[in-house]
Design a protein around this motif. Sequence first.
Motif, PDB file in Angstrom:
ATOM      1  N   LYS A   1       6.571 -13.414   8.978  1.00 34.85           N
ATOM      2  CA  LYS A   1       6.678 -12.107   9.508  1.00 34.85           C
ATOM      3  C   LYS A   1       5.217 -11.510   9.347  1.00 34.85           C
ATOM      4  CE  LYS A   1      10.863 -12.488   7.722  1.00 34.85           C
ATOM      5  NZ  LYS A   1      11.319 -13.873   6.959  1.00 34.85           N
ATOM      6  N   LEU A   2       4.471 -11.041  10.404  1.00 36.04           N
ATOM      7  CA  LEU A   2       3.239 -10.457  10.221  1.00 36.04           C
ATOM      8  C   LEU A   2       3.234  -8.907  10.419  1.00 36.04           C
ATOM      9  CD1 LEU A   2       0.047 -10.686  10.331  1.00 36.04           C
ATOM     10  CD2 LEU A   2       0.345 -10.848  12.778  1.00 36.04           C
ATOM     11  N   LEU A   3       2.684  -8.029   9.454  1.00 32.58           N
ATOM     12  CA  LEU A   3       2.675  -6.770   9.736  1.00 32.58           C
ATOM     13  C   LEU A   3       1.201  -6.348   9.872  1.00 32.58           C
ATOM     14  CD1 LEU A   3       5.489  -6.621   8.289  1.00 32.58           C
ATOM     15  CD2 LEU A   3       5.128  -4.673   7.229  1.00 32.58           C
ATOM     16  N   TYR A   4       1.132  -5.739  11.054  1.00 31.47           N
ATOM     17  CA  TYR A   4      -0.486  -5.515  11.410  1.00 31.47           C
ATOM     18  C   TYR A   4      -0.614  -3.992  11.829  1.00 31.47           C
ATOM     19  CZ  TYR A   4       0.785  -5.861  16.459  1.00 31.47           C
ATOM     20  OH  TYR A   4       1.250  -5.454  17.460  1.00 31.47           O
ATOM     21  N   GLY A   5      -1.876  -3.623  11.230  1.00 31.59           N
ATOM     22  CA  GLY A   5      -2.172  -2.203  11.658  1.00 31.59           C
ATOM     23  C   GLY A   5      -3.367  -1.460  10.923  1.00 31.59           C
ATOM     24  N   PRO A   6      -3.667  -0.360  11.295  1.00 30.72           N
ATOM     25  CA  PRO A   6      -5.037   0.192  10.505  1.00 30.72           C
ATOM     26  C   PRO A   6      -4.711   0.295   9.040  1.00 30.72           C
ATOM     27  CG  PRO A   6      -3.914   1.764  11.656  1.00 30.72           C
ATOM     28  CD  PRO A   6      -3.199   0.646  12.271  1.00 30.72           C
ATOM     29  N   PRO A   7      -5.839   0.248   8.355  1.00 29.66           N
ATOM     30  CA  PRO A   7      -5.603   0.559   6.961  1.00 29.66           C
ATOM     31  C   PRO A   7      -5.189   1.976   6.629  1.00 29.66           C
ATOM     32  CG  PRO A   7      -7.876  -0.288   7.362  1.00 29.66           C
ATOM     33  CD  PRO A   7      -7.160   0.082   8.735  1.00 29.66           C
ATOM     34  N   GLY A   8      -4.254   1.973   5.699  1.00 28.28           N
ATOM     35  CA  GLY A   8      -3.567   3.340   5.371  1.00 28.28           C
ATOM     36  C   GLY A   8      -2.132   3.606   5.928  1.00 28.28           C
ATOM     37  N   ALA A   9      -1.897   2.606   7.206  1.00 28.42           N
ATOM     38  CA  ALA A   9      -0.663   2.716   7.814  1.00 28.42           C
ATOM     39  C   ALA A   9       0.557   2.529   7.045  1.00 28.42           C
ATOM     40  CB  ALA A   9      -0.676   1.881   8.908  1.00 28.42           C
ATOM     41  N   GLY A  10       0.601   1.815   5.557  1.00 22.46           N
ATOM     42  CA  GLY A  10       1.539   1.740   5.010  1.00 22.46           C
ATOM     43  C   GLY A  10       2.115   0.106   5.103  1.00 22.46           C
ATOM     44  N   LYS A  11       1.312  -0.820   5.354  1.00 18.89           N
ATOM     45  CA  LYS A  11       1.786  -2.205   5.723  1.00 18.89           C
ATOM     46  C   LYS A  11       2.104  -2.825   4.164  1.00 18.89           C
ATOM     47  CE  LYS A  11      -2.048  -3.566   7.361  1.00 18.89           C
ATOM     48  NZ  LYS A  11      -2.713  -2.013   7.398  1.00 18.89           N
ATOM     49  N   THR A  12       1.353  -2.677   3.279  1.00 15.73           N
ATOM     50  CA  THR A  12       1.458  -3.359   2.302  1.00 15.73           C
ATOM     51  C   THR A  12       2.869  -2.414   1.290  1.00 15.73           C
ATOM     52  OG1 THR A  12      -0.841  -3.968   1.596  1.00 15.73           O
ATOM     53  CG2 THR A  12       0.779  -4.037  -0.278  1.00 15.73           C
ATOM     54  N   PHE A  13       2.718  -1.490   1.425  1.00 17.00           N
ATOM     55  CA  PHE A  13       3.955  -0.481   0.850  1.00 17.00           C
ATOM     56  C   PHE A  13       5.153  -0.737   1.419  1.00 17.00           C
ATOM     57  CE2 PHE A  13       6.716   3.208   1.424  1.00 17.00           C
ATOM     58  CZ  PHE A  13       7.038   3.596   0.196  1.00 17.00           C
ATOM     59  N   LEU A  14       5.362  -1.062   2.736  1.00 12.40           N
ATOM     60  CA  LEU A  14       6.521  -1.438   3.475  1.00 12.40           C
ATOM     61  C   LEU A  14       6.868  -2.831   3.071  1.00 12.40           C
ATOM     62  CD1 LEU A  14       6.155  -0.194   6.855  1.00 12.40           C
ATOM     63  CD2 LEU A  14       7.609   0.646   5.203  1.00 12.40           C
ATOM     64  N   CYS A  15       5.873  -3.839   3.084  1.00 16.40           N
ATOM     65  CA  CYS A  15       6.367  -5.106   2.351  1.00 16.40           C
ATOM     66  C   CYS A  15       6.986  -5.323   0.866  1.00 16.40           C
ATOM     67  CB  CYS A  15       5.127  -6.100   2.598  1.00 16.40           C
ATOM     68  SG  CYS A  15       4.523  -6.515   4.072  1.00 16.40           S
ATOM     69  N   GLU A  16       6.278  -4.565   0.075  1.00 15.78           N
ATOM     70  CA  GLU A  16       6.786  -4.210  -1.092  1.00 15.78           C
ATOM     71  C   GLU A  16       8.127  -3.628  -1.137  1.00 15.78           C
ATOM     72  OE1 GLU A  16       3.427  -2.025  -3.137  1.00 15.78           O
ATOM     73  OE2 GLU A  16       2.370  -4.117  -3.560  1.00 15.78           O
ATOM     74  N   ARG A  17       8.548  -2.733  -0.488  1.00 17.16           N
ATOM     75  CA  ARG A  17       9.875  -2.000  -0.425  1.00 17.16           C
ATOM     76  C   ARG A  17      10.849  -3.143   0.200  1.00 17.16           C
ATOM     77  NH1 ARG A  17      10.754   3.412  -1.323  1.00 17.16           N
ATOM     78  NH2 ARG A  17      12.638   2.482  -1.171  1.00 17.16           N
ATOM     79  N   MET A  18      10.356  -4.058   0.990  1.00 17.12           N
ATOM     80  CA  MET A  18      11.302  -4.972   1.332  1.00 17.12           C
ATOM     81  C   MET A  18      11.844  -5.759   0.225  1.00 17.12           C
ATOM     82  SD  MET A  18      11.255  -5.054   4.788  1.00 17.12           S
ATOM     83  CE  MET A  18      11.439  -3.424   4.465  1.00 17.12           C
ATOM     84  N   ALA A  19      10.880  -6.133  -0.776  1.00 18.32           N
ATOM     85  CA  ALA A  19      11.524  -6.613  -1.952  1.00 18.32           C
ATOM     86  C   ALA A  19      12.831  -5.964  -2.609  1.00 18.32           C
ATOM     87  CB  ALA A  19      10.338  -6.656  -3.248  1.00 18.32           C
ATOM     88  N   SER A  20      12.908  -4.667  -2.311  1.00 18.07           N
ATOM     89  CA  SER A  20      13.984  -3.929  -2.923  1.00 18.07           C
ATOM     90  C   SER A  20      15.329  -4.363  -2.327  1.00 18.07           C
ATOM     91  CB  SER A  20      13.747  -2.412  -2.925  1.00 18.07           C
ATOM     92  OG  SER A  20      13.877  -1.726  -1.538  1.00 18.07           O
ATOM     93  N   LEU A  21      15.148  -5.025  -1.209  1.00 18.83           N
ATOM     94  CA  LEU A  21      16.232  -5.487  -0.309  1.00 18.83           C
ATOM     95  C   LEU A  21      16.832  -6.810  -0.965  1.00 18.83           C
ATOM     96  CD1 LEU A  21      14.915  -4.456   3.052  1.00 18.83           C
ATOM     97  CD2 LEU A  21      16.756  -3.127   1.947  1.00 18.83           C
ATOM     98  N   LEU A  22      16.163  -7.372  -1.609  1.00 14.82           N
ATOM     99  CA  LEU A  22      16.683  -8.458  -2.136  1.00 14.82           C
ATOM    100  C   LEU A  22      17.872  -8.493  -3.034  1.00 14.82           C
ATOM    101  CD1 LEU A  22      13.156 -10.285  -3.067  1.00 14.82           C
ATOM    102  CD2 LEU A  22      14.480 -10.722  -0.791  1.00 14.82           C
ATOM    103  N   GLN A  23      18.974  -9.116  -2.615  1.00 12.38           N
ATOM    104  CA  GLN A  23      20.081  -8.947  -3.577  1.00 12.38           C
ATOM    105  C   GLN A  23      20.474 -10.270  -4.326  1.00 12.38           C
ATOM    106  OE1 GLN A  23      22.572  -7.577  -0.068  1.00 12.38           O
ATOM    107  NE2 GLN A  23      23.308  -6.165  -1.898  1.00 12.38           N
ATOM    108  N   GLY A  24      21.124 -10.040  -5.279  1.00 15.78           N
ATOM    109  CA  GLY A  24      21.765 -11.361  -6.216  1.00 15.78           C
ATOM    110  C   GLY A  24      20.758 -11.897  -7.050  1.00 15.78           C
ATOM    111  N   ALA A  25      21.286 -12.491  -8.132  1.00 15.30           N
ATOM    112  CA  ALA A  25      20.245 -13.175  -9.314  1.00 15.30           C
ATOM    113  C   ALA A  25      20.086 -14.682  -8.867  1.00 15.30           C
ATOM    114  CB  ALA A  25      21.136 -13.010 -10.463  1.00 15.30           C
ATOM    115  N   VAL A  26      18.977 -15.046  -9.516  1.00  9.04           N
ATOM    116  CA  VAL A  26      18.874 -16.593  -9.335  1.00  9.04           C
ATOM    117  C   VAL A  26      18.348 -17.164 -10.714  1.00  9.04           C
ATOM    118  CG1 VAL A  26      18.036 -16.453  -7.082  1.00  9.04           C
ATOM    119  CG2 VAL A  26      16.131 -15.944  -8.689  1.00  9.04           C
TER     120      VAL A  26
END
Length: 441
Positions: free
Chosen positions: A170-195
């Motif tokens: 997945k590629l998130l692109y856009g201008p600096p400050g748009a929140g790309k890294t923030f959104l990618c890091e929030r995607m981590a909160s969607l990970l479920q289950g233990a490993v």
Amino acid sequence: MSAASPSLVEHRPDGATAPLPCAPQRLQDTGLPPLLLAELVLKAMQQHALGSLHELSRHLCLGPLLLEALLGQLRREAVVEVQHRGALAGDVSYQLTRAGRARAAEALARNLYSGPAPVPLAAYVQRVQAQSVADMGLTRERFEQAMASVVMPAHLREQLGAAMNSRRAKLLYGPPGAGKTFLCERMASLLQGAVAVPHAVEVHGEIISVFDPLVHRPLPAAAASASLYDAHRADARWVLCERPVVIMGGELTLEMLDLVFDARAGFYHAPPHFKANNGLLLVDDLGRQIVTPRQLLNRWILPMEQQHDHLMLRNGIKLRVPFDTLLFFSTNLRPEELGDEAFLRRIGYKIFVGPVPPEDYRHILRQSCEQYGVPYDDAAFDSLVHEMHQREGRPLLPAYARDLVSQIVDFATYNGLKPELSPRLMKWAWRNYFANEAAWA
């Protein structure tokens, strides 16, 4: 028990379950070469001054009965001897003989690894496949629940939610400050289950360190077994963790994607995508690395498509390891600047993250005020949008709102004042933020 043995199932408070293998009961159940096990015990005794059976058991993550059998063999070889034996079962301490110290020194000269016993590569591969991130599945309900506080357009929610169910990059692109890294890091909160993550993996007599406390976050331990002698306890060579999240930035090089051999220590460290198995891997600021985006993607084309990677030991032996990770790229560049159409086709999702509409910008500013304890003011917001953004032609990017409020708090702290969201202070923060020399004239 072998790698195919039945598993224990750890039950978590949220109802999810994560399988952990049962602890090996016999030496052959570990799946490790006897010589490696023997030298691991000798090195632990020499390097960490361990002698009691229980100390060795906890340090090496092997059961005391198994270790007692191994130490019995070492006693017959006259490299260890009993130092103390108490009346209770397991109350026994050992020490190295002169021959044992010499053999331990030889083993340490080959490699300094003397931590928890590794697991065989085959057992690791089986475990990664059993807890694959592809089997996690993400529904709209779960996405909305986890991302309720994140301000984003509806179409972006649809794209991100669907992308989390894809094995393609997945590629998130856009201008600096748009929140790309923030959104990618929030995607981590969607990970479920233990490993289950092993401390280390053994292959062809070599050891690869896998567990990384900077990446792997252990879950609270399940109820401890009644005794180290419990035949049904979990294999302590594995750590029950949250799904891992690995973030790489401008420091990423192609060399980092191979096994890293520590010549001083004599063993390997797993590369980032190895540590990210069963989780998420983010390459942030794509295009800012020394390695080009094309080189990086070419390195991962086959692993992404085949769900496994090939790594090489220093003796030339290749090993196949799983590539089971949600791979995200984030960049300030436009997709066509990264490569041609054939290159971009390898990336399944190209998701634009850009400016937000005024009402979303207002919401983000309110959230930032709440975060920093600053009373929100509509007049300051109107001044920000009409007298600053529109006058200078700057887009409404989420990072601006958060950063401007942060500067207002800095100003108030410096002057011993209560922070306020006034048009005057907003203009002061704006001039700092955009380095406008003329504004200070």
